[in-house]
Each structure stands twice: as structure tokens, then as C-alpha cells.
Design a protein around this motif. Structure first.
Motif, mmCIF file in Angstrom:
data_model
loop_
_atom_site.group_PDB
_atom_site.id
_atom_site.type_symbol
_atom_site.label_atom_id
_atom_site.label_comp_id
_atom_site.label_asym_id
_atom_site.label_seq_id
_atom_site.Cartn_x
_atom_site.Cartn_y
_atom_site.Cartn_z
ATOM 1 N N LYS A 107 0.835 -1.202 0.000
ATOM 2 C CA LYS A 107 0.000 0.000 0.000
ATOM 3 C C LYS A 107 0.875 1.259 0.000
ATOM 4 C CE LYS A 107 -3.597 -2.542 2.445
ATOM 5 N NZ LYS A 107 -4.405 -2.682 3.686
ATOM 6 N N TRP A 108 1.590 1.436 -1.128
ATOM 7 C CA TRP A 108 2.477 2.589 -1.252
ATOM 8 C C TRP A 108 1.673 3.878 -1.295
ATOM 9 C CZ3 TRP A 108 6.789 0.409 -0.160
ATOM 10 C CH2 TRP A 108 7.165 -0.818 -0.720
ATOM 11 N N ILE A 109 2.252 4.951 -0.772
ATOM 12 C CA ILE A 109 1.559 6.237 -0.813
ATOM 13 C C ILE A 109 1.513 6.743 -2.251
ATOM 14 C CG2 ILE A 109 2.180 6.835 1.554
ATOM 15 C CD1 ILE A 109 4.328 8.708 0.391
ATOM 16 N N GLN A 110 0.475 7.458 -2.579
ATOM 17 C CA GLN A 110 0.258 7.911 -3.953
ATOM 18 C C GLN A 110 1.354 8.862 -4.426
ATOM 19 O OE1 GLN A 110 -3.595 9.625 -4.539
ATOM 20 N NE2 GLN A 110 -3.371 9.825 -6.744
ATOM 21 N N ALA A 111 1.934 9.618 -3.483
ATOM 22 C CA ALA A 111 2.956 10.604 -3.852
ATOM 23 C C ALA A 111 4.176 9.966 -4.506
ATOM 24 C CB ALA A 111 3.384 11.397 -2.617
ATOM 25 N N LEU A 112 4.432 8.690 -4.220
ATOM 26 C CA LEU A 112 5.593 8.018 -4.804
ATOM 27 C C LEU A 112 5.501 7.920 -6.323
ATOM 28 C CD1 LEU A 112 6.367 5.070 -2.347
ATOM 29 C CD2 LEU A 112 7.707 7.139 -2.723
ATOM 30 N N GLN A 113 4.286 7.998 -6.851
ATOM 31 C CA GLN A 113 4.103 7.924 -8.299
ATOM 32 C C GLN A 113 4.560 9.202 -8.993
ATOM 33 O OE1 GLN A 113 -0.001 6.903 -9.050
ATOM 34 N NE2 GLN A 113 0.017 5.203 -7.584
ATOM 35 N N GLN A 114 4.754 10.276 -8.221
ATOM 36 C CA GLN A 114 5.123 11.571 -8.797
ATOM 37 C C GLN A 114 6.614 11.861 -8.727
ATOM 38 O OE1 GLN A 114 2.614 14.796 -7.316
ATOM 39 N NE2 GLN A 114 1.186 13.280 -6.503
ATOM 40 N N VAL A 115 7.368 11.021 -8.022
ATOM 41 C CA VAL A 115 8.788 11.295 -7.851
ATOM 42 C C VAL A 115 9.625 10.107 -8.296
ATOM 43 C CG1 VAL A 115 8.384 12.878 -5.933
ATOM 44 C CG2 VAL A 115 8.751 10.451 -5.464
ATOM 45 N N SER B 251 16.737 20.572 -7.180
ATOM 46 C CA SER B 251 15.650 19.607 -7.391
ATOM 47 C C SER B 251 14.959 19.156 -6.112
ATOM 48 C CB SER B 251 16.183 18.376 -8.126
ATOM 49 O OG SER B 251 17.195 17.724 -7.353
ATOM 50 N N GLN B 252 15.642 19.254 -4.966
ATOM 51 C CA GLN B 252 15.077 18.714 -3.733
ATOM 52 C C GLN B 252 13.893 19.515 -3.192
ATOM 53 O OE1 GLN B 252 15.967 15.579 -2.288
ATOM 54 N NE2 GLN B 252 16.661 15.645 -4.416
ATOM 55 N N TYR B 253 13.718 20.751 -3.628
ATOM 56 C CA TYR B 253 12.530 21.502 -3.209
ATOM 57 C C TYR B 253 11.277 20.793 -3.725
ATOM 58 C CZ TYR B 253 16.176 25.188 -3.213
ATOM 59 O OH TYR B 253 17.337 25.908 -3.052
ATOM 60 N N LYS B 254 11.227 20.614 -5.031
ATOM 61 C CA LYS B 254 10.070 19.984 -5.665
ATOM 62 C C LYS B 254 9.912 18.541 -5.205
ATOM 63 C CE LYS B 254 8.133 18.846 -10.214
ATOM 64 N NZ LYS B 254 8.347 18.928 -11.690
ATOM 65 N N HIS B 255 11.016 17.827 -5.110
ATOM 66 C CA HIS B 255 10.988 16.414 -4.727
ATOM 67 C C HIS B 255 10.304 16.222 -3.370
ATOM 68 C CE1 HIS B 255 12.579 12.253 -4.612
ATOM 69 N NE2 HIS B 255 12.719 12.474 -3.307
ATOM 70 N N ASN B 256 10.706 17.017 -2.393
ATOM 71 C CA ASN B 256 10.155 16.853 -1.048
ATOM 72 C C ASN B 256 8.719 17.342 -0.935
ATOM 73 O OD1 ASN B 256 12.262 15.815 1.041
ATOM 74 N ND2 ASN B 256 13.411 17.176 -0.286
ATOM 75 N N VAL B 257 8.381 18.387 -1.669
ATOM 76 C CA VAL B 257 7.000 18.862 -1.678
ATOM 77 C C VAL B 257 6.086 17.778 -2.248
ATOM 78 C CG1 VAL B 257 5.403 20.508 -2.761
ATOM 79 C CG2 VAL B 257 7.542 21.323 -1.759
ATOM 80 N N ALA B 258 6.524 17.136 -3.325
ATOM 81 C CA ALA B 258 5.730 16.071 -3.932
ATOM 82 C C ALA B 258 5.561 14.892 -2.978
ATOM 83 C CB ALA B 258 6.384 15.608 -5.234
ATOM 84 N N LEU B 259 6.624 14.521 -2.263
ATOM 85 C CA LEU B 259 6.544 13.414 -1.310
ATOM 86 C C LEU B 259 5.529 13.682 -0.201
ATOM 87 C CD1 LEU B 259 10.201 12.140 -0.745
ATOM 88 C CD2 LEU B 259 8.292 10.901 -1.774
ATOM 89 N N GLN B 260 5.349 14.954 0.139
ATOM 90 C CA GLN B 260 4.401 15.327 1.190
ATOM 91 C C GLN B 260 2.978 15.470 0.664
ATOM 92 O OE1 GLN B 260 6.656 14.623 3.978
ATOM 93 N NE2 GLN B 260 4.989 15.888 4.731
ATOM 94 N N GLY B 261 2.802 15.246 -0.639
ATOM 95 C CA GLY B 261 1.466 15.360 -1.222
ATOM 96 C C GLY B 261 1.049 16.776 -1.504
ATOM 97 N N GLY B 262 2.015 17.706 -1.516
ATOM 98 C CA GLY B 262 1.707 19.100 -1.790
ATOM 99 C C GLY B 262 1.885 19.447 -3.260
ATOM 100 N N GLU B 263 1.559 20.673 -3.585
ATOM 101 C CA GLU B 263 1.684 21.160 -4.970
ATOM 102 C C GLU B 263 2.922 22.029 -5.093
ATOM 103 O OE1 GLU B 263 -0.492 24.250 -8.104
ATOM 104 O OE2 GLU B 263 -1.393 23.857 -6.141
ATOM 105 N N ALA B 264 3.796 21.689 -6.036
ATOM 106 C CA ALA B 264 4.983 22.489 -6.317
ATOM 107 C C ALA B 264 4.662 23.469 -7.444
ATOM 108 C CB ALA B 264 6.147 21.592 -6.710
#
Length: 366
Positions: free
Chosen positions: A2-10, A116-129
Motif C-alpha cells: 500500500k504505497w503512498i500515492q505521492a511516490l508515483q510523482q517522484v 531539485s530537492q525543493y520539488k521532490h520533497n513537496v511532492a513526497l508530502q502530497g503538496g503542490e509544487a
């Protein structure tokens, strides 16, 4: 699973091959890495002495509060020890800040291209970059970034000097921008290349934090201090901001040897100042040499240059690699016809100019 959905974005970070691997594959005796903005002048000799004399044992956990390092850094910056938060490189401080402020429904405004780590971490948290393209000269689009802020914005990222362009945001530019940013939005000013800046209009970390209650400045020992392998970085902000982020920090996140190395290095300002002077001299010479070839070089206050070579960056990267130099291809940085080149030692900078001249000549005649 049950992977979190945010993993699909990074995507996971993909490290390149080591210089030793590439030397074997290419049959080279010497391969110079000018791709990761590491310090080509090494690190303070005080670091080796401090590690040899250290009494810490690997069986003992590191000091979770980084007490000694905290005291010295706070004294040099003129801030209280409680205004600092340390991380396993400034990358981890970025992760901590994002974890504390971003979640589904929240957004973060940032320049692009940038670190790149700004966007990467925002995506992992389920936020919008919300990525705001840089201006043609490589500077932040301050107006565009301000227009992107709304009630759900939690963090605004400013990278100064910016990676990969090298440009800075001046004190006046930042002040004008801060006047329009709500106080409940944290402004993270990433100053990883702070020690290399020679422009007098650059914003000092201490005055920045003292002036604005919603600013956190990032610094690192990985660049000018030459301690990239030890992984030590830190953030500077008001005490209440640091206290709010602290619960996210891992208990023993900065290793013992890293603390010892950073402590020895920050006491040796003579070494850091010498690196700044040598970098400024070689940065100017490298820039002028590349411009003499008719190439556009972005203004930089860091220890690297972004140069438009007018061709596919992967092709230029491979050419330099075959000639013993690893640089950073711009395709993955958002600049497909550019190379990001770390300012190296004098001989290597001369060689880079000559190799690029040969590449351009071959391209023009083919």
C-alpha cells in the motif's frame, strides 16, 4: 503493498558512475570531476588533525544537539544557539522544513530550474509544487513568484546563488519581495554557495533572519568547506521557527565525525577565504575564456558556471568525458544546450576551455 500515492510523482535519485568506474571503462589515466560543485581545493588541514585527535568512539551515539558545533556557529553568526537546526547536509534540513509545513492541499512556490530537492520533497508530502520559470538571464521571476502565492502557500523557496544558473538575489531585491509575502509563509533562502559570493549587494544570513520573522536561511559545509562526504548542513531562523521544526528532526542525524570535521573547518576561516579568492579569480578567467569562444555564460556568484554551448548538452558532455572531464549536462537541469561546469583548479579550467574550443571547431566543420 500500500504505497503512498505521492511516490508515483517522484523518482529516486540516480547517482552517476564514480570517476574510478569511468576511468576503467574509457581507458583514461586521469579523470577530473567538475560536475557536482565540490571544492577542488580540498578542505582545511585542521580537519585531519581534529579527527586524529578525537576521543569519540564509534560505539557511542553522536551528540544529538551538536552542542560544540552549535556554540561556534552561533557565535560566528551572532545568533543564539537556539536559532540553529543541524542536518545530514542541508538536504535534510530541506526535508525537515517540508515535512513540517507541506501536506495535501498545501502548495509551495519555487524558481525553476533550481535545486531539485525543493520539488521532490513537496511532492513526497502530497503538496503542490508551483514552479515559476527563471527569467532569460537566469534570475528569479520575483513578480511571477509573488503572483503564485495564495492562502494555501506554506513555503517560498529562494536559491541564492541559484543552482544551476549561479545568479544571486540582491538585498534590495529580496527586501522588495519580502514586503509582499504574508508572515505565515516561510521563506527559505538557500545559501549553499554563500561563501563564494563576492558581490557586495548580496544579503548576509544574519541580517536576513534578524529582519524577517518568517525567513529560514540554509547553509552547508559541503561546498566551500570541502566536506561534502561528511554531510553537515544547517538552517538559521527565529527561535520559534526552529522550535516548530525540531520535532521532525531525527534524534542523532549528524554523525560524530561530521560534527568534528565541521567544527574544525569553521574555525579555519583563512582556508575558506582563500578558497573564495581563488574561486573568484578562476571563475572570472573561465568565464572570459568561454565567452572568447562566442558562448553565452550566465552571470554566477557560485563555484560553477552555466554555459550555453549551442548544441545538445549530452553530446558535449560525452565529448568532454572522453577527454577526461566530467561536467553536468544541462538536459537534466532544464537547459538542454548548456553545460554546468564546476570552477576547478587553474590547469583544469584551461583544459576545459581548450576542449570546448576543439568541440566547437569539430562541430562547425562536420
Amino acid at each position: 503493498m500500500k504505497w503512498i500515492q505521492a511516490l508515483q510523482q517522484v523518482k529516486a535519485y540516480q547517482p552517476g558512475k564514480t570517476p574510478e568506474e569511468l576511468k576503467r571503462e574509457l581507458g583514461l589515466d586521469r579523470l577530473v570531476k567538475l560536475a557536482s560543485n565540490e571544492n577542488p581545493f580540498g578542505y582545511s588541514s585542521a580537519v585531519d588533525r581534529a579527527i586524529q585527535e578525537a576521543s569519540s568512539s564509534p560505539t557511542i551515539y553522536p551528540d544529538g544537539a551538536a552542542y560544540e558545533l552549535r556554540q561556534v556557529v552561533s557565535a560566528q553568526l551572532g545568533v543564539s544557539p537556539q536559532q540553529l537546526i543541524f542536518g545530514n547536509g542541508s538536504d535534510e534540513v530541506i526535508r525537515m522544513v517540508t515535512s513540517a509545513l507541506i501536506g495535501p492541499g498545501r502548495n509551495s512556490v519555487m524558481p525553476a530550474p533550481s535545486f531539485s530537492q525543493y520539488k521532490h520533497n513537496v511532492a513526497l508530502q502530497g503538496g503542490e509544487a508551483r514552479e515559476i520559470p527563471l527569467l532569460p538571464n537566469g534570475k528569479h521571476d520575483r513578480k511571477g513568484m509573488l503572483n503564485a502565492i495564495d492562502d494555501e502557500t506554506s513555503i517560498v523557496w529562494i536559491c541564492s546563488p541559484n543552482n544551476p544558473t549561479g545568479d544571486i538575489m540582491t538585498e534590495q531585491e529580496l527586501a522588495e519581495m519580502m514586503e509582499h509575502i504574508p508572515e505565515d509563509v516561510l521563506v527559505v533562502v538557500d545559501q549553499a554557495y554563500h561563501e563564494y559570493v563576492t558581490d557586495e549587494d548580496y544579503t548576509d544570513t544574519t541580517s536576513l533572519v534578524a529582519r524577517y520573522p518568517n525567513v529560514l536561511a540554509l547553509r552547508t559545509f559541503s561546498k566551500a568547506h570541502g566536506l561534502a562526504g561528511f554531510r553537515v548542513g544547517y538552517g538559521v531562523a527565529r527561535e520559534d521557527v526552529i522550535q516548530a521544526i525540531e520535532p521532525v528532526r531525527e534524534p542523532f542525524n549528524v554523525n560524530s565525525l561530521g560534527q568534528i570535521a565541521a567544527l574544525a573547518s569553521i574555525k579555519d576561516l583563512e582556508f575558506v577565504n582563500a578558497c573564495r579568492e581563488e574561486n573568484a579569480k578562476e571563475r572570472k578567467r573561465l568565464k572570459e575564456g568561454l565567452e572568447a569562444l562566442g558562448l553565452y555564460v550566465y552571470p554566477s556568484e557560485a563555484n560553477f558556471l552555466l554555459v550555453d554551448v549551442g548544441m545538445d548538452s549530452d553530446e558535449a558532455f560525452q565529448y568532454l568525458l572522453r577527454n577526461g572531464y566530467i561536467v553536468r549536462a544541462g538536459n537534466v537541469l532544464g537547459y538542454p544546450t548548456c553545460l554546468r561546469i564546476t570552477v576547478g583548479q587553474a590547469e583544469d579550467n584551461t583544459n576545459i576551455i581548450q576542449h570546448i574550443a576543439s568541440l566547437l571547431k569539430e562541430t562547425q566543420t562536420s
